[in-house]
Design an enzyme around this catalytic site. Sequence first.
Site, PDB file in Angstrom:
ATOM      1  N   TRP A  41      23.002  56.119  77.990  1.00 26.50           N
ATOM      2  CA  TRP A  41      24.443  56.216  77.729  1.00 26.50           C
ATOM      3  C   TRP A  41      24.879  57.664  77.863  1.00 26.50           C
ATOM      4  CZ3 TRP A  41      27.164  51.971  77.673  1.00 26.50           C
ATOM      5  CH2 TRP A  41      26.518  50.778  77.327  1.00 26.50           C
ATOM      6  N   ASP A  61      17.412  53.809  69.106  1.00 22.67           N
ATOM      7  CA  ASP A  61      18.855  53.607  68.963  1.00 22.67           C
ATOM      8  C   ASP A  61      19.085  52.103  69.097  1.00 22.67           C
ATOM      9  OD1 ASP A  61      21.579  53.871  68.946  1.00 22.67           O
ATOM     10  OD2 ASP A  61      21.736  55.006  70.819  1.00 22.67           O
ATOM     11  N   ALA A  90      21.861  48.990  68.490  1.00 25.01           N
ATOM     12  CA  ALA A  90      23.252  48.682  68.159  1.00 25.01           C
ATOM     13  C   ALA A  90      23.631  47.244  68.507  1.00 25.01           C
ATOM     14  CB  ALA A  90      24.187  49.651  68.885  1.00 25.01           C
ATOM     15  N   LYS A 120      28.868  46.411  66.673  1.00 27.00           N
ATOM     16  CA  LYS A 120      28.913  45.287  67.615  1.00 27.00           C
ATOM     17  C   LYS A 120      28.561  43.968  66.934  1.00 27.00           C
ATOM     18  CE  LYS A 120      28.550  49.034  70.212  1.00 27.00           C
ATOM     19  NZ  LYS A 120      29.415  49.672  71.156  1.00 27.00           N
TER      20      LYS A 120
HETATM   21  C1  LIG Z   1      24.598  56.043  72.633  1.00 27.15           C
HETATM   22  C2  LIG Z   1      25.247  55.173  71.619  1.00 27.15           C
HETATM   23  N1  LIG Z   1      24.493  54.611  70.658  1.00 27.15           N
HETATM   24  C3  LIG Z   1      25.043  53.831  69.719  1.00 27.15           C
HETATM   25  C4  LIG Z   1      26.384  53.545  69.713  1.00 27.15           C
HETATM   26  C5  LIG Z   1      26.830  52.667  68.603  1.00 27.15           C
HETATM   27  O1  LIG Z   1      28.150  52.550  68.399  1.00 27.15           O
HETATM   28  P1  LIG Z   1      28.960  53.088  67.153  1.00 27.15           P
HETATM   29  O2  LIG Z   1      28.853  54.569  67.086  1.00 27.15           O
HETATM   30  O3  LIG Z   1      30.329  52.622  67.444  1.00 27.15           O
HETATM   31  O4  LIG Z   1      28.388  52.440  65.933  1.00 27.15           O
HETATM   32  C6  LIG Z   1      27.214  54.072  70.722  1.00 27.15           C
HETATM   33  C7  LIG Z   1      28.630  53.754  70.823  1.00 27.15           C
HETATM   34  O5  LIG Z   1      29.443  54.406  71.424  1.00 27.15           O
HETATM   35  C8  LIG Z   1      26.638  54.939  71.680  1.00 27.15           C
HETATM   36  O6  LIG Z   1      27.360  55.531  72.653  1.00 27.15           O
END
Ligand SMILES: Cc1ncc(COP(=O)(O)O)c(C=O)c1O
Length: 393
Positions: A127, A208, A210, A243
Amino acid sequence: MFEKLSSPKPDAILALLATYNADTRPDKMNLGVGVYMNEKGETIILDSVKKAEARLLEAETTKTYVGLSGDKGYNQAMQEIVFGDSVANERVNGVQATGGSGALRVLSKLTARMRPDAKVYVSDPTWPNHYALLQTEHTEIEHYPYFDAATCSVDFAAMAAKLRTLTANDVVVLHGCCHNPTGANLSNEQWDEVAEIAVEVGFLPFIDIAYQGFGDGLEADAYGVRKLASSVDEMLVAVSCSKNFGIYRDRVGCAFAIGKDQASAELANANMQNISRGIYSMPPDHGASVVRIIWDNPELRQLWQDELVAMCTRMTSLRNKLADEFKRQSGGDKFEFIRIHRGMFSLMGLSVEQVIELRDAHGIYMIEDSRVNIAGLQEENIPRVVKSILAVS
Ligand SMILES: Cc1ncc(COP(=O)(O)O)c(C=O)c1O
């Protein structure tokens, strides 16, 4: 003074949304968003969340600070959801964080305190926000191979070979189930091998996670994180509830450190609290209380689990329908990977030029690397999406 600032590079997802909003074509479609949508294209509030919010409103008596480690009941709930009984309770210590992103920030600062000269390895691709969240004044970010663009699957041989060359001083960021932006996940056997390599080499795994529950179910999706937790002495885990509880804007996450014993886990926790004090001080309460209420109440827990299964089933069914339609229209198997990928995302294997043509000529929007959100599809649009993708590729 402000004129001395340079303009930051726009976030690709937000920039795409702005272009999409400005598009006046009535049949435009946005497959680039990062949130779950139902069959009507809506991101609704889960019933379990609504019911827990009603209970919370009724029961809460104060709005005083929750404390640096947040809501302990929430942290315990997250520990049970993510780790099950894979690791002794006293070796796990979590602090509530502002979403998964906040947890990543706290944990990256913790790694910099422990291993200031460590290299942090992320998957290629990962990401875009990982770079910002994992960067500290010390961090060198490097890559390990992950995705084979030719087959749209994990290039595990290359990944494992790279991990074997690392040192005990390195940190390896791994995607929990459904988290990789490519849609390609590690199999259980591959997680076993990653755990073996982690033990052998001694690098610090940093997961990580999610999207637990978006792949093959809440328990099945925790396989990798639990395997590593039960194999290594130390590891870090950033968890998000955005999520799987659909509470994106409430900013609910948890940063976990697993230590070799209770004392080391507590020391890690004291440092995490100290770090969050210097970033945002105390975490917000509302969403974390909602998660705790849901998890602690058998009826609400069951309702949430049913709603999670419904989201997961919709995505799996859309994957199968999309793959079927590709097969029907193209007469080939090139897009069969869509059926095998898990979670919300899949990289479609298109070039930037093809993605732009898809947007300009067909009104179908996706991120430039050709990542689509499967949950952004509606069944009736699948034939058109397939026809348009085949027309540009
Ligand atoms: C790299 C990454 N990890 C985890 C998340 C998990 O999402 P949040 O920060 O909304 O809980 C995100 C969301 O943008 C992310 O970009």
